[in-house]
Motif scaffolding. Structure first.
Motif, PDB file in Angstrom:
ATOM      1  N   PRO A 162     -48.541  17.123   8.224  1.00  6.20           N
ATOM      2  CA  PRO A 162     -48.485  18.135   7.168  1.00  6.20           C
ATOM      3  C   PRO A 162     -49.256  19.403   7.565  1.00  6.20           C
ATOM      4  CG  PRO A 162     -49.074  15.999   6.252  1.00  6.20           C
ATOM      5  CD  PRO A 162     -49.094  15.853   7.737  1.00  6.20           C
ATOM      6  N   LEU A 163     -48.764  20.538   7.094  1.00  5.35           N
ATOM      7  CA  LEU A 163     -49.390  21.820   7.409  1.00  5.35           C
ATOM      8  C   LEU A 163     -50.189  22.330   6.215  1.00  5.35           C
ATOM      9  CD1 LEU A 163     -46.379  23.672   9.096  1.00  5.35           C
ATOM     10  CD2 LEU A 163     -48.226  22.432  10.213  1.00  5.35           C
ATOM     11  N   LEU A 164     -51.319  22.906   6.492  1.00  6.40           N
ATOM     12  CA  LEU A 164     -52.088  23.642   5.491  1.00  6.40           C
ATOM     13  C   LEU A 164     -51.920  25.125   5.835  1.00  6.40           C
ATOM     14  CD1 LEU A 164     -54.173  23.968   3.207  1.00  6.40           C
ATOM     15  CD2 LEU A 164     -55.944  23.773   4.961  1.00  6.40           C
ATOM     16  N   ILE A 165     -51.347  25.880   4.935  1.00  6.69           N
ATOM     17  CA  ILE A 165     -51.042  27.287   5.196  1.00  6.69           C
ATOM     18  C   ILE A 165     -52.074  28.145   4.489  1.00  6.69           C
ATOM     19  CG2 ILE A 165     -49.338  29.113   4.946  1.00  6.69           C
ATOM     20  CD1 ILE A 165     -47.218  26.848   4.964  1.00  6.69           C
ATOM     21  N   VAL A 166     -52.704  29.045   5.244  1.00  6.97           N
ATOM     22  CA  VAL A 166     -53.674  29.981   4.700  1.00  6.97           C
ATOM     23  C   VAL A 166     -53.121  31.377   4.923  1.00  6.97           C
ATOM     24  CG1 VAL A 166     -56.033  30.835   4.853  1.00  6.97           C
ATOM     25  CG2 VAL A 166     -55.561  28.430   5.279  1.00  6.97           C
ATOM     26  N   TRP A 167     -52.943  32.128   3.828  1.00 11.78           N
ATOM     27  CA  TRP A 167     -52.422  33.501   3.933  1.00 11.78           C
ATOM     28  C   TRP A 167     -53.610  34.441   4.024  1.00 11.78           C
ATOM     29  CZ3 TRP A 167     -47.403  33.425   4.627  1.00 11.78           C
ATOM     30  CH2 TRP A 167     -46.637  32.448   4.017  1.00 11.78           C
ATOM     31  N   GLY A 168     -53.607  35.320   5.001  1.00 12.76           N
ATOM     32  CA  GLY A 168     -54.675  36.289   5.147  1.00 12.76           C
ATOM     33  C   GLY A 168     -54.121  37.693   5.233  1.00 12.76           C
ATOM     34  N   GLN A 169     -54.240  38.468   4.190  1.00 10.62           N
ATOM     35  CA  GLN A 169     -53.796  39.851   4.142  1.00 10.62           C
ATOM     36  C   GLN A 169     -52.328  39.981   4.513  1.00 10.62           C
ATOM     37  OE1 GLN A 169     -56.423  42.192   6.528  1.00 10.62           O
ATOM     38  NE2 GLN A 169     -58.203  41.710   5.307  1.00 10.62           N
ATOM     39  N   LEU A 170     -51.501  39.078   4.036  1.00  6.84           N
ATOM     40  CA  LEU A 170     -50.084  39.110   4.355  1.00  6.84           C
ATOM     41  C   LEU A 170     -49.319  39.757   3.221  1.00  6.84           C
ATOM     42  CD1 LEU A 170     -47.843  38.217   6.337  1.00  6.84           C
ATOM     43  CD2 LEU A 170     -47.632  36.171   4.961  1.00  6.84           C
ATOM     44  N   PRO A 171     -48.759  40.952   3.446  1.00  5.44           N
ATOM     45  CA  PRO A 171     -48.009  41.603   2.385  1.00  5.44           C
ATOM     46  C   PRO A 171     -46.562  41.137   2.273  1.00  5.44           C
ATOM     47  CG  PRO A 171     -48.143  43.054   4.262  1.00  5.44           C
ATOM     48  CD  PRO A 171     -48.935  41.809   4.607  1.00  5.44           C
ATOM     49  N   ALA A 172     -46.131  40.200   3.134  1.00  3.36           N
ATOM     50  CA  ALA A 172     -44.740  39.750   3.100  1.00  3.36           C
ATOM     51  C   ALA A 172     -44.440  39.041   1.802  1.00  3.36           C
ATOM     52  CB  ALA A 172     -44.461  38.809   4.278  1.00  3.36           C
ATOM     53  N   GLY A 173     -43.246  39.262   1.307  1.00  2.00           N
ATOM     54  CA  GLY A 173     -42.870  38.636   0.046  1.00  2.00           C
ATOM     55  C   GLY A 173     -41.612  37.848   0.142  1.00  2.00           C
TER      56      GLY A 173
ATOM     57  N   VAL B 289     -42.033  35.147   9.085  1.00  2.00           N
ATOM     58  CA  VAL B 289     -42.888  34.059   8.601  1.00  2.00           C
ATOM     59  C   VAL B 289     -42.115  32.738   8.620  1.00  2.00           C
ATOM     60  CG1 VAL B 289     -44.137  33.148   6.606  1.00  2.00           C
ATOM     61  CG2 VAL B 289     -44.317  35.571   7.182  1.00  2.00           C
ATOM     62  N   ILE B 290     -40.911  32.745   8.102  1.00  2.00           N
ATOM     63  CA  ILE B 290     -40.089  31.529   8.068  1.00  2.00           C
ATOM     64  C   ILE B 290     -39.806  31.034   9.476  1.00  2.00           C
ATOM     65  CG2 ILE B 290     -37.803  30.643   7.462  1.00  2.00           C
ATOM     66  CD1 ILE B 290     -37.967  32.466   4.964  1.00  2.00           C
ATOM     67  N   ASP B 291     -39.473  31.950  10.392  1.00  2.00           N
ATOM     68  CA  ASP B 291     -39.177  31.569  11.771  1.00  2.00           C
ATOM     69  C   ASP B 291     -40.403  30.948  12.441  1.00  2.00           C
ATOM     70  OD1 ASP B 291     -37.452  31.462  14.058  1.00  2.00           O
ATOM     71  OD2 ASP B 291     -38.594  33.141  14.879  1.00  2.00           O
ATOM     72  N   PHE B 292     -41.582  31.532  12.215  1.00  2.00           N
ATOM     73  CA  PHE B 292     -42.806  30.986  12.808  1.00  2.00           C
ATOM     74  C   PHE B 292     -43.130  29.606  12.237  1.00  2.00           C
ATOM     75  CE2 PHE B 292     -47.467  30.522  12.890  1.00  2.00           C
ATOM     76  CZ  PHE B 292     -47.635  30.475  14.269  1.00  2.00           C
ATOM     77  N   LEU B 293     -42.987  29.434  10.917  1.00  4.34           N
ATOM     78  CA  LEU B 293     -43.274  28.128  10.313  1.00  4.34           C
ATOM     79  C   LEU B 293     -42.296  27.063  10.799  1.00  4.34           C
ATOM     80  CD1 LEU B 293     -44.209  29.172   6.673  1.00  4.34           C
ATOM     81  CD2 LEU B 293     -45.742  28.415   8.497  1.00  4.34           C
ATOM     82  N   LYS B 294     -41.033  27.423  10.990  1.00  5.91           N
ATOM     83  CA  LYS B 294     -40.065  26.467  11.541  1.00  5.91           C
ATOM     84  C   LYS B 294     -40.464  26.056  12.960  1.00  5.91           C
ATOM     85  CE  LYS B 294     -35.976  27.757   8.904  1.00  5.91           C
ATOM     86  NZ  LYS B 294     -34.635  28.370   8.942  1.00  5.91           N
ATOM     87  N   ALA B 295     -40.946  27.008  13.757  1.00 10.22           N
ATOM     88  CA  ALA B 295     -41.383  26.687  15.113  1.00 10.22           C
ATOM     89  C   ALA B 295     -42.609  25.770  15.088  1.00 10.22           C
ATOM     90  CB  ALA B 295     -41.698  27.968  15.878  1.00 10.22           C
ATOM     91  N   LEU B 296     -43.525  26.011  14.152  1.00 13.46           N
ATOM     92  CA  LEU B 296     -44.689  25.131  14.034  1.00 13.46           C
ATOM     93  C   LEU B 296     -44.290  23.710  13.670  1.00 13.46           C
ATOM     94  CD1 LEU B 296     -47.548  27.077  12.213  1.00 13.46           C
ATOM     95  CD2 LEU B 296     -47.499  26.257  14.551  1.00 13.46           C
ATOM     96  N   VAL B 297     -43.362  23.573  12.756  1.00 12.28           N
ATOM     97  CA  VAL B 297     -42.923  22.241  12.319  1.00 12.28           C
ATOM     98  C   VAL B 297     -42.310  21.474  13.490  1.00 12.28           C
ATOM     99  CG1 VAL B 297     -41.239  21.054  10.837  1.00 12.28           C
ATOM    100  CG2 VAL B 297     -42.675  22.863   9.899  1.00 12.28           C
TER     101      VAL B 297
END
Length: 79
Positions: free
Chosen positions: A68-79, A54-62
């Motif tokens: 600014p990013l709006l993040i929507v979590w959908g059925q993500l069990p990552a903690g 998740v962190i790696d993907f968000l860094k790539a998006l940035v």
């Protein structure tokens, strides 16, 4: 995403239970995605997405999106 069938229909002669046979290896493929008005960004990862993915993907998006990013979590069990 999973290779498991969502719903199966079958038939059998009256009084016999239908046998459903399918060959899947039950591997999972997870997807992270980002959407703008003009672009669609996504990444496929084998297995389950964890915090590091998740962190790696968000860094790539940035790096690609300078707003600014709006993040929507959908059925993500990552903690």
């Amino acid at each position: 995403m999973s290779q498991k069938p969502h719903r199966c229909r079958s038939w059998a002669p009256r009084g016999k239970t239908p046998e459903l046979k399918f060959n899947f290896n039950w591997d999972k493929l997870s997807m992270s995605a980002g959407l703008t008005l003009r672009h669609f960004y996504f990444r496929l990862d084998p297995g389950v997405i964890r915090q590091a993915e998740v962190i790696d993907f968000l860094k790539a998006l940035v790096r690609h999106i300078d707003q600014p990013l709006l993040i929507v979590w959908g059925q993500l069990p990552a903690g």
